[in-house]
Enzyme design. Structure first.
Site, PDB file in Angstrom:
ATOM      1  N   GLU A   1      -4.701 -16.747  -7.022  1.00 29.00           N
ATOM      2  CA  GLU A   1      -3.675 -16.133  -7.886  1.00 29.00           C
ATOM      3  C   GLU A   1      -4.294 -15.143  -8.862  1.00 29.00           C
ATOM      4  O   GLU A   1      -3.742 -14.056  -9.092  1.00 29.00           O
ATOM      5  CB  GLU A   1      -2.878 -17.208  -8.628  1.00 29.00           C
ATOM      6  CG  GLU A   1      -2.062 -18.145  -7.745  1.00 29.00           C
ATOM      7  CD  GLU A   1      -1.218 -17.439  -6.690  1.00 29.00           C
ATOM      8  OE1 GLU A   1      -0.765 -16.309  -6.948  1.00 29.00           O
ATOM      9  OE2 GLU A   1      -1.043 -18.011  -5.610  1.00 29.00           O
TER      10      GLU A   1
ATOM     11  N   HIS B   1      -5.045 -11.660  -7.690  1.00 27.05           N
ATOM     12  CA  HIS B   1      -3.916 -10.718  -7.677  1.00 27.05           C
ATOM     13  C   HIS B   1      -3.918  -9.842  -8.934  1.00 27.05           C
ATOM     14  O   HIS B   1      -3.446  -8.707  -8.906  1.00 27.05           O
ATOM     15  CB  HIS B   1      -2.584 -11.472  -7.606  1.00 27.05           C
ATOM     16  CG  HIS B   1      -2.186 -11.904  -6.228  1.00 27.05           C
ATOM     17  ND1 HIS B   1      -1.902 -11.022  -5.209  1.00 27.05           N
ATOM     18  CD2 HIS B   1      -2.007 -13.135  -5.697  1.00 27.05           C
ATOM     19  CE1 HIS B   1      -1.562 -11.693  -4.113  1.00 27.05           C
ATOM     20  NE2 HIS B   1      -1.618 -12.985  -4.381  1.00 27.05           N
TER      21      HIS B   1
HETATM   22 NI    NI Z   1      -1.107 -14.400  -2.938  1.00 29.84          NI
END
Ligand code: NI
Length: 182
Positions: free
Chosen positions: A148, A151
């Site tokens: 995450e 990102h």
């Molecule tokens: Ni992802």
């Protein structure tokens, strides 16, 4: 509250470095978190980052609330990861040990790949109210956080795959599993 469109690989915003959040406990931030939560649940994601719904800010959410009794069908074997809102995260790997594991991404629908990640790490950041978060984690929890938070730096998991022979379609690699939305 709304389920938002999840942007797919190829959208320029997914490759940008997201901006730090400067104000906590604001109506705008709470609305963003609610949209992320609604979208993650709708898509059966293990986590989601704000850039995936087109908001280039350093906000991710992941895990499951204790009240969510259903096991995530996309990651049925995963250890439980507590529901977490993590803002302006700072990740520090503990040691150099890496671990390979399968990953998918709501922005890369229908695909899976084997990605090496640090096995143990420390992460810190803030929740939406500005409370400090500080944790030592390992295994799947550590993997989800790394995925995450990547990102927020414009990195999608296929960029981390060491051997592209281990990247392909979910229903080809795992013909007997139901992958639902992706
Ligand atoms: Ni992802």
């Amino acid at each position: 509250m709304a389920v938002r469109e999840v942007l797919r690989m190829g959208e320029p915003v997914l490759l940008q470095k997201a901006a730090a959040v400067e104000a906590f406990n604001t109506p705008e931030l709470h609305a963003l978190i609610q949209d992320l939560e609604d979208t993650m649940k709708h898509m059966n994601g293990a986590g989601i980052a704000a850039p995936q719904i087109g908001v280039s800010q350093r906000v991710v959410i992941f895990g499951q609330k204790e009240t969510d009794t259903a096991i995530n069908p996309r990651y049925p074997d995963a250890d439980a990861v507590p529901y977490t809102v993590l803002i302006n995260p700072v990740l520090t790997p503990l040691g150099t040990a890496m671990e390979e594991g399968w990953e998918g991404c709501l922005s890369v629908p229908g695909m899976r790949g084997i990605v090496p990640r640090f096995q143990r790490l420390h992460y810190a950041g803030y929740d939406q109210f500005g409370n400090k978060i500080d944790r030592l984690v390992s295994g799947f929890h550590a993997r989800v956080v790394q995925h995450e938070c990547d990102h927020l730096d414009g990195i999608l998991y296929p960029m981390r795959i060491a051997d592209l022979k281990h990247f392909g379609f979910s229903d080809v690699f795992f013909p007997n599993q139901d992958f639902q939305d992706d």
